[in-house]
Design a protein around this motif. Structure first.
Motif, mmCIF file in Angstrom:
data_model
loop_
_atom_site.group_PDB
_atom_site.id
_atom_site.type_symbol
_atom_site.label_atom_id
_atom_site.label_comp_id
_atom_site.label_asym_id
_atom_site.label_seq_id
_atom_site.Cartn_x
_atom_site.Cartn_y
_atom_site.Cartn_z
ATOM 1 N N ALA A 269 -91.864 84.822 32.391
ATOM 2 C CA ALA A 269 -90.501 85.293 32.763
ATOM 3 C C ALA A 269 -90.394 85.985 34.065
ATOM 4 O O ALA A 269 -89.364 86.292 34.559
ATOM 5 C CB ALA A 269 -90.012 86.538 31.509
ATOM 6 N N ASP A 270 -91.751 86.559 34.511
ATOM 7 C CA ASP A 270 -91.778 87.236 35.619
ATOM 8 C C ASP A 270 -91.664 86.147 36.942
ATOM 9 O O ASP A 270 -91.728 86.316 38.052
ATOM 10 C CB ASP A 270 -93.107 87.933 35.686
ATOM 11 N N VAL A 271 -91.775 84.780 36.684
ATOM 12 C CA VAL A 271 -91.721 83.603 37.735
ATOM 13 C C VAL A 271 -90.473 83.633 38.641
ATOM 14 O O VAL A 271 -90.770 83.684 39.645
ATOM 15 C CB VAL A 271 -92.178 82.503 37.094
ATOM 16 N N VAL A 272 -89.329 84.084 37.931
ATOM 17 C CA VAL A 272 -88.177 83.966 38.623
ATOM 18 C C VAL A 272 -87.662 85.274 39.011
ATOM 19 O O VAL A 272 -86.264 85.298 39.733
ATOM 20 C CB VAL A 272 -86.887 83.369 37.434
ATOM 21 N N LYS A 273 -88.333 86.239 38.796
ATOM 22 C CA LYS A 273 -87.650 87.609 39.425
ATOM 23 C C LYS A 273 -88.109 87.568 40.764
ATOM 24 O O LYS A 273 -89.240 86.946 41.563
ATOM 25 C CB LYS A 273 -88.633 88.771 38.744
ATOM 26 N N ARG A 274 -87.341 88.464 41.626
ATOM 27 C CA ARG A 274 -87.443 88.841 42.997
ATOM 28 C C ARG A 274 -88.559 89.874 43.087
ATOM 29 O O ARG A 274 -88.286 90.962 42.330
ATOM 30 C CB ARG A 274 -86.279 89.255 43.605
ATOM 31 N N HIS A 275 -89.431 89.788 43.968
ATOM 32 C CA HIS A 275 -90.366 90.894 44.317
ATOM 33 C C HIS A 275 -90.265 91.534 45.486
ATOM 34 O O HIS A 275 -90.516 90.768 46.478
ATOM 35 C CB HIS A 275 -91.885 90.344 43.930
ATOM 36 N N ASP A 276 -90.204 92.959 45.609
ATOM 37 C CA ASP A 276 -90.094 93.336 46.748
ATOM 38 C C ASP A 276 -91.485 94.418 47.219
ATOM 39 O O ASP A 276 -91.496 95.235 48.144
ATOM 40 C CB ASP A 276 -88.973 94.273 46.951
ATOM 41 N N THR A 277 -92.319 94.232 46.069
ATOM 42 C CA THR A 277 -93.603 95.044 46.175
ATOM 43 C C THR A 277 -94.577 93.984 46.121
ATOM 44 O O THR A 277 -94.407 92.819 45.660
ATOM 45 C CB THR A 277 -93.590 95.942 44.948
ATOM 46 N N PRO A 278 -95.863 94.358 46.317
ATOM 47 C CA PRO A 278 -97.056 93.479 46.237
ATOM 48 C C PRO A 278 -97.036 92.978 44.665
ATOM 49 O O PRO A 278 -96.462 93.541 43.835
ATOM 50 C CB PRO A 278 -98.196 94.356 46.596
ATOM 51 N N VAL A 279 -97.652 91.729 44.597
ATOM 52 C CA VAL A 279 -97.513 90.948 43.160
ATOM 53 C C VAL A 279 -98.113 91.564 42.346
ATOM 54 O O VAL A 279 -97.689 91.568 41.114
ATOM 55 C CB VAL A 279 -98.084 89.405 43.503
ATOM 56 N N LEU A 280 -99.506 92.148 42.405
ATOM 57 C CA LEU A 280 -100.278 92.770 41.486
ATOM 58 C C LEU A 280 -100.093 94.078 41.552
ATOM 59 O O LEU A 280 -100.971 94.956 41.238
ATOM 60 C CB LEU A 280 -101.817 92.329 41.756
ATOM 61 N N TYR A 281 -99.080 94.815 42.064
ATOM 62 C CA TYR A 281 -99.073 96.262 42.191
ATOM 63 C C TYR A 281 -98.686 96.811 40.799
ATOM 64 O O TYR A 281 -98.020 96.433 40.044
ATOM 65 C CB TYR A 281 -97.605 96.406 42.974
ATOM 66 N N ASP A 282 -99.612 97.949 40.742
ATOM 67 C CA ASP A 282 -99.399 98.779 39.417
ATOM 68 C C ASP A 282 -98.328 99.762 39.489
ATOM 69 O O ASP A 282 -98.681 100.579 40.545
ATOM 70 C CB ASP A 282 -100.830 99.283 39.328
ATOM 71 N N PRO A 283 -97.292 99.901 38.938
ATOM 72 C CA PRO A 283 -96.271 100.916 38.995
ATOM 73 C C PRO A 283 -96.816 102.312 38.869
ATOM 74 O O PRO A 283 -96.014 103.183 39.440
ATOM 75 C CB PRO A 283 -95.075 100.725 38.146
ATOM 76 N N GLU A 284 -97.803 102.447 37.886
ATOM 77 C CA GLU A 284 -98.024 103.721 37.621
ATOM 78 C C GLU A 284 -99.137 104.238 38.579
ATOM 79 O O GLU A 284 -100.225 103.661 38.903
ATOM 80 C CB GLU A 284 -98.925 103.857 36.333
#
Length: 134
Positions: free
Chosen positions: A86-101
């Motif tokens: 489900a994450d494949v079609v999302k647009r990312h504006d942060t690094p791909v493996l970024y930990d939000p916490e």
């Protein structure tokens, strides 16, 4: 500057992953051939006379290159399984493996004692015995 945010599919294109595996295989093959002496005159003369014992260095290099290509390709494929579809079609504006916490944020929830009761950091611990007085 553009405001284009690439999808994960655009970031990790399949042919680029195959290219990485191919590069690893070619590198392993060349290192194997150089280290076994495939480009030396002594080894080439022994192969031509038929006195060379074992697998010729060029064949060994091709076997190692193929093995490294397959192992690298399988490793990359297994790592790609860790991606949420489900994450494949999302647009990312942060690094791909970024930990939000971030570590600067406090842990959520109350602070608990060992027995499960809520602890108050402002009060001294009642469970600890006071120091003996003289």
């Amino acid at each position: 500057m553009t405001d284009h945010k690439p999808t994960r599919r655009e970031i990790m294109k399949p042919m680029q992953l195959v290219g990485i595996a191919l590069t690893a295989g070619i590198f392993a093959g060349i290192v194997t051939m150089v280290s076994t002496g495939a480009f030396t005159d002594r080894v080439n003369r022994a192969i031509a006379k038929g006195t060379y014992q074992g697998m010729p260095p060029v064949e060994l290099g091709l076997v190692v290159a193929g093995g490294a290509f397959i192992v690298t390709l399988l490793g990359i494929a297994l790592l790609m399984l860790a991606v949420d579809p489900a994450d494949v079609v999302k647009r990312h504006d942060t690094p791909v493996l970024y930990d939000p916490e971030t570590p600067d944020q406090p842990a959520s929830g109350p602070l608990l004692n060992a027995d499960g009761t809520e602890a108050d950091p402002a009060k001294p611990d009642a469970a600890k015995p006071d120091a003996p007085t003289a």
